[in-house]
Design an enzyme around this catalytic site. Structure first.
Site, PDB file in Angstrom:
ATOM      1  N   CYS A 167       0.830  -1.206   0.000  1.00 53.72           N
ATOM      2  CA  CYS A 167       0.000   0.000   0.000  1.00 53.72           C
ATOM      3  C   CYS A 167       0.866   1.259   0.000  1.00 53.72           C
ATOM      4  CB  CYS A 167      -0.984  -0.017   1.166  1.00 53.72           C
ATOM      5  SG  CYS A 167      -2.327   1.173   0.918  1.00 53.72           S
ATOM      6  N   HIS A 184      -3.707  -5.345   0.757  1.00 58.47           N
ATOM      7  CA  HIS A 184      -3.139  -5.607   2.078  1.00 58.47           C
ATOM      8  C   HIS A 184      -3.221  -7.078   2.471  1.00 58.47           C
ATOM      9  CE1 HIS A 184      -2.478  -1.557   3.791  1.00 58.47           C
ATOM     10  NE2 HIS A 184      -3.494  -1.175   3.043  1.00 58.47           N
ATOM     11  N   GLU A 233      -1.791  -8.517   4.891  1.00 61.94           N
ATOM     12  CA  GLU A 233      -1.788  -8.655   6.358  1.00 61.94           C
ATOM     13  C   GLU A 233      -3.167  -8.386   6.958  1.00 61.94           C
ATOM     14  OE1 GLU A 233      -0.974  -6.013   4.820  1.00 61.94           O
ATOM     15  OE2 GLU A 233      -1.403  -4.240   6.030  1.00 61.94           O
TER      16      GLU A 233
END
Lengths: 272, 967
Positions: free
Chosen positions: A95, A220, A222
């Protein structure tokens, strides 16, 4: 020896804790380092095998997302960064980290020409921040993406649109440096919103350098590493309960981080 | 010589394209190029190294503008307005080798080609800017060419140094003059006034007496400090004053008492740890952590500058979290807006000459949404939780609610994490942004109604990145080193409040005001002291820790400065370059405000119950109900708010494959804990038109019921109260207030859900002029926002609103009564009615306890707490969320069809249960008379209510999502 990851922080980066958690869950050792501390003590990079620039809003996206942080890194750390990517290491920008990596020219780095800015990651076509779940098809042999075909993970950005000239675009595709594309029903989204959430050229969600060891990715992983994080968790949980099954603990996003761990295990075995 | 750098974005830039699209909708075909402009007077600003650092060579070009355009429109900031892009640009100039005291300024230029006339371009300019904080330059293409481009403007602040002393203020004047000082402020030499102190004659007389006793004139800074400290905004005088026969006032007599009684009754099951005494309330999360919550309002500033008001609000409440105990980490944001219909264009003015118009509802809506977006997203705090409620009486003064939930270790450095105390001898350290003239009189201003005298300096713009750097330094590093003994934030009243409040712990303070770092020279001492410049925290630091603390901040790019010492001499003392300019008793400053006993009256509102004919087309009516602003989807907000940063989102703002905008969220704030935080809220402003007691009870009930429906046990739930009232100097309004407070006391005690934090905003009135220049006063409906926060032991207990499987049984829990007073259905017909929903807390409590058992046993597949629009709307939302059909039979409800469908009786939950759990579920509710099996989830794509309607889910979906889709 377990591989060491450095996750950068400071000046508005904000996803460092969950990114570190992903690495640790995958079996790596890691620590969060403020950029000013790394600048003060650049040799820390010598002892690391993984560098992660996580998501966030460094410098508030002012003067272009990731620009100011990249300027800061370039001025203070550029030689060290070049050394780092030249070694057998892994680098990931997620990002805001993706925008920073692109502005640093760590990708696409054709002919190992690290530092040349060839792609811009800029304002979404909707000119609006988009936080939503998307589907990705993996289109690269990057060690980060080893064995992954598709991923369901979220995006959250105001400036995620890859722009570049025709030459760069062609070369990226030819070299297999497009890491992943946004899809609709398993096929390229063809720019259709919201499947392609930002209007990215060629539905590009991320790219790599020529070695594949440097990955830059707008979505993302994560935030989609555990099943409970998924947008369909409520439905999946109910279904599992009805069928008397247990849900898997992890989801697509963790695979990238596990790949990083595996990459160094394999390398170690080879050298042993 | 000033330098101007113009960076041209590519033709396909998203910002330009979006603007082109918006204009196209108005029938204007244009093409737009966006140019980011950076200006600076610094000599190095011309250097290539700096210029290239501002340009992305792949898509942008510097100082090479196209020639072919018809209009150039540039928007920049006025002097002194926070310019975040300018701030980053200054840092880039520093990286390029300049000193760190350089100033850069940003602006944005639009080059527009197409057929627009002067009026069109002015309209466009108006939609893109706010002249209260921004400057606009417009040129035709020809003018641009003739002038050789736009002017280089350096919006530097120039203040004359005349004001840089403390003035004496003569209080030995008539009561009339005292009143003028209280209402309009201290007089300047030229006769102009400095802005409202917001003090009544009674207060002014008390101040006069005090200085007579001290035997000297008051200094301006002393008067300003007293005004801040005694303001309604800081002191909550209305809640604290004796009211009728309640001597201890509403706050102590009801709200605080409720919490005290509940905590005593719950004994060792008490979840409260810190209530009402700190910047937020704190409850137990698990053995390791507390969870904190605070909800603020930022109404008055948002009426004038919606973006600035909202962003300042959200980053401000983030600081309340950082300033809880020894410092809590912000982990979730909440938002809430009460607005007028954005599709309308009511005409109101602040002045009788009709020169200053009230901002349009659409401008306010977009601005406040953007403000929370910028503040929350840039701070890396997820914003999954919120609401929007519409009523046209919010036209002049919108309500903007912002909240932050924090996570803090229960023990830090061997001390309870929620405890802190400034000691005499500790240094006063202020860290973060510098002080400017922004936000002067914010506290006193928000305590009065908005009118033409409302000061523009009250508006400010938050700087989330400066705050993020400061927040990270404190929460992630410095806190755990134990370098400070106490910390609090700078909000309303600036340092006068933060230092003043902390000094109550030590017993006094001495500030050396010249040490405070300023944004620009020339500010008067009183301005420095009460300025509400944002992004600052105040700490009490033992002298031996000061150097280490300041150095640590510096390493993180944060300025921290010692500005004085906490003392124990019971004096509030300020010196400025050695001269004493304030020296007052702490006691007088904090408790010298005279009591103002309040009297109330109360008249119930309401009209005759209407008798409405049955709708000719029930499906169409349901569609109309779903499209009402208080019911329809607000998905466009959810997708621009980052709701999964920190990787903690479990149950988000959009639920089910059909993406229904939910009222409850669940977050897992500690990555290594299974526990979840459940958040929700309830509010029903329109019910106040009949009875504020019913309004308040319904709000609390919904806040509780939403959370219970999502899986929280009642005994793990706490509440926050935010009163937004109007005309609180009128006995009738105070009577409405008292009735609401009595109602929430009763219901909270019944549910045993304690209040842990609250805030009030008592004058949400707009005083201005209508299109005929006739004086008008528009008062926001008296509104209680009840917010709930609870903890579930494992996020796998979460229950979302979307049905999960065809064949599941649909049950309605709770009693449906003839209660459509002030409902959405009556409002659809332009009626108010009389039978406002009354909350039966005794009955509800039984249900919530039984429901809790069923949810613990995982018997419930989906649940939705009925609210606006009642049962029919709830059924439709469930069908839309799941994209599954429903077969429903309402004949078991003993009311006429419309009443059964649209009554807004509280205490009801609509659930679906899998067939395999049906028997267990029914056994669980055995003996509870209001458990109704009303149908099942069905194949197909229709919502079928037997003998009433058959509605296409696709059509319902469209009706629900269309109204606000294009915002």
């Amino acid at each position: 020896m377990t591989a060491n990851a450095i996750v950068l922080a400071g000046y508005g980066l904000n996803c460092e804790e969950e990114t570190l958690h992903a690495f640790e869950y995958a079996g790596l050792k890691g620590k969060i380092r403020h950029i000013n501390d790394v600048i003060e003590n650049p040799s820390e990079l010598d002892n690391a095998q993984v560098l992660a620039i996580p998501g966030g809003f460094s410098y508030g996206d002012d003067t272009g997302a990731g620009n100011a942080y990249a300027q800061k890194m370039k001025l203070a750390l550029w030689d060290k960064l070049q050394e780092f990517v030249a070694r057998d290491t892994l680098t990931i920008g997620i990002c805001n980290g993706c925008q920073i990596t692109a502005n640093l020219g760590l990708v696409p780095a054709f002919d190992k020409n690290y530092g040349e800015r060839l792609v811009a990651v800029t304002h979404n076509l909707t000119a609006r921040y988009q936080c939503r779940w998307i589907d990705l098809k993996v289109t690269s042999n990057s060690p980060w993406m080893d064995g992954i075909e598709s991923m369901h993970i979220p995006v959250a950005h105001g400036e995620g649109r890859f722009m570049m000239n025709e030459d760069t675009f062609t070369k990226l595709k030819e070299n297999g440096q497009v890491a992943a594309i946004y899809t609709k029903d398993g096929e390229a989204a063809g720019g259709e919103f919201p499947y392609n959430p930002n209007g990215s050229i060629g539905d590009i969600a991320g790219i790599t350098d020529e070695t594949g060891r440097v990955l830059t990715l707008m979505p993302h992983p994560e935030r989609g590493m555990f099943t409970w994080q998924r947008d369909d968790y409520m439905e999946a949980k109910d279904k599992a309960q009805r069928e008397g099954k247990n849900l898997p603990e992890t989801a697509d996003g963790i695979l990238l981080f596990q790949n990083a761990a595996r990459y160094f295990e394999v390398a170690q075995k080879k050298s042993a | 010589m000033a330098t101007r750098i113009e960076v041209l974005a590519p033709p396909e830039d998203g910002r330009g394209k979006t603007l082109e699209k918006a204009l196209k909708k108005q029938g204007k075909d244009v093409s737009i190029r966006v140019v980011d402009v950076y200006s600076s007077e610094h000599a190095m600003a011309k250097d290539d190294k700096f210029v290239t650092s501002l340009v992305n060579p792949v898509t942008q070009k510097a100082n090479d503008l196209p020639k072919d355009f018809d209009w150039a429109l540039e928007i920049g900031f006025l002097p002194g307005v926070t310019d975040n892009i300018g701030h980053t640009t200054s840092e880039l100039l520093e990286l390029a080798g300049a000193d760190n005291d350089n100033e850069c300024y940003s602006s944005r230029l639009y080059l527009i080609k197409g057929d627009l006339n002067q009026t069109d371009i002015e309209n466009l300019s108006e939609s893109l800017s706010n002249t209260l904080i921004q400057r606009v330059s417009i040129k035709t293409g020809a003018e641009f060419k003739a002038d050789g481009g736009m002017e280089t403007i350096i919006p530097k602040v120039h203040l004359d140094n005349k004001g840089a002393v403390a003035d004496d203020v003569d209080l030995n004047v008539s009561d009339e003059e005292l009143e003028v000082i209280g209402n309009q402020g201290i007089a300047n030499d030229d006769g102009s006034r400095r802005g409202p102190l917001g003090m009544s004659l009674l207060y002014m007389q008390a101040v006069k007496d005090y200085f007579a006793k001290e035997g000297r004139a008051a200094k301006d800074i002393e008067l300003e400090t007293i005004a801040q400290t005694w303001s309604e905004h800081c002191k909550h005088t209305i809640f604290a004053s004796p009211i009728d026969d309640v001597k201890e006032g509403l706050y102590k007599g009801y709200i605080k008492r409720a919490t005290k009684e509940i905590r005593e009754s719950k004994g060792e099951n008490d979840i409260c740890v810190s209530v009402f005494s700190d910047n937020a309330g704190g409850i137990i999360f698990d053995d390791e952590y507390l969870i904190t919550d605070k909800v603020e309002t930022h109404n008055s500033p948002s009426a004038l500058d919606p973006f600035g008001g909202a962003i300042t609000g959200i980053v401000g409440v983030n600081r309340d979290c950082i300033g809880f105990g020894q410092g809590a980490k912000p982990v979730i944001n909440r938002y809430g807006f009460c607005l007028a219909d954005p599709r309308t264009s009511p005409e109101y003015y602040r002045d009788s000459a009709k020169t200053t118009s009230v901002l349009s509802p659409e401008t306010i809506m977009k601005g406040v949404i953007d403000g929370v977006e910028a503040g929350g997203n840039q701070s890396g705090i997820p914003t999954p939780q919120g609401f929007v409620v519409f009523d046209d009486r919010f036209v002049g003064k919108p309500l903007v609610f912002v909240g932050t939930i924090g996570l803090i270790p229960r023990e830090i450095n061997g001390k309870p994490g929620h405890e802190k105390k400034a000691n005499a001898g500790d240094k006063i350290v202020v860290a973060g942004g510098r002080v400017g003239r922004d936000g002067i009189h914010g506290a006193t201003f928000s305590s009065v109604a908005l009118d033409e005298g409302s000061p523009a300096t009250a508006v400010q713009i938050g700087d989330p990145i400066t705050q993020k750097k400061m927040s990270d330094a404190i929460i992630k590093e410095i806190r755990d080193l134990g370098l400070y003994t106490a910390i609090t934030d700078n909000g309303a009243g600036g340092m006068s409040s933060s230092i003043g409040e902390m000094a109550e712990q030590s017993g006094g303070f001495h500030v050396e005001l010249e040490k405070v770092p300023l944004k620009y020279p020339g500010m008067a001492p009183w301005e420095i002291w009460i300025s509400e410049s944002q992004e600052r925290m105040t700490m009490a630091v033992p002298p031996e820790n000061v150097d280490e603390l300041v150095a640590l901040f510096e390493k993180r790019g944060v300025e921290a400065t010692v500005v004085g010492t906490y003392t124990n001499d019971e004096r509030a003392k300020i010196t400025y370059h050695g001269e004493v300019i304030m020296d007052m008793e702490m006691d007088f400053l904090h408790d010298g405000n005279p009591e103002t006993p309040l009297k109330t009256t109360f008249t119930r509102g309401g009209e005759e119950e209407p008798s409405l004919p049955a709708p000719a087309d029930q499906a169409e009516t349901l569609g109309n109900m779903l499209g009402r602003l208080n019911i329809c989807s607000k998905e466009f907000i959810s997708t621009q708010y980052d709701h999964n940063v920190q990787g903690s989102a479990v149950m988000g703002p959009l639920q089910g494959p059909g993406r229904v905008y939910a009222e409850t969220s669940i977050t897992k704030p500690a990555l290594k804990s299974e526990k979840g935080v459940v958040l929700s809220q309830g509010l029903f402003p329109r019910y106040s038109d009949i009875d504020t007691g019913a309004m308040a009870a319904a709000g609390v009930d919904l806040a509780v019921r939403n959370a219970v429906a999502a899986g929280v046990d009642l005994n793990q739930l706490a509440l926050l109260d935010n009163f937004c009232w109007c005309s609180s100097d009128e006995p009738e309004r105070l009577g409405q207030l008292k009735r609401a407070v009595e109602a929430i006391y009763e219901i909270a005690v019944k549910y045993e859900t304690p209040f842990i934090s609250g805030k009030d905003s008592m004058f949400n009135d707009f005083k201005g002029f209508d299109k005929d220049a006739k004086q008008v006063k528009i008062s926001a409906p008296p509104t209680l926002l009840a917010s709930s926060i609870g903890v579930i032991p494992n996020v796998d207990r979460a229950i979302s609103l979307a049905p999960k499987a065809v064949g599941d049984v649909v049950y309605l829990l709770g009693e449906t009564k003839d209660e459509l007073g002030a409902s959405e259905y009556y409002d659809l017909h332009g009626r108010l009615g009389n039978n406002v929903p009354e909350t039966d807390s005794h009955q509800n409590l039984r249900l919530y306890k039984l429901y809790g058992r069923a949810s613990r046993d995982k018997l419930i597949a989906s649940a939705y707490a009925l609210n606006y629009g009642g049962l029919a709307v709830a059924l439709a939302k469930k069908a839309i969320a799941s994209q599954m059909g429903m077969d429903i039979d309402l004949s078991g409800i003993d009311l006429s069809t419309e009443k059964a469908m649209y009554s807004e009786s509280t205490g009801r939950i609509l659930v679906t249960v899998s067939p395999q759990n049906k028997a267990k579920f029914e056994k669980n509710f055995k003996g509870f008379e209001h458990c109704y099996e009303i149908g099942h989830v069905a194949y197909g794509n229709t919502l079928n209510i037997q003998n009433v309607l058959k509605a296409d889910i696709e059509k319902l979906d469209e009706a629900y999502k269309k109204p606000l889709k294009d915002y």
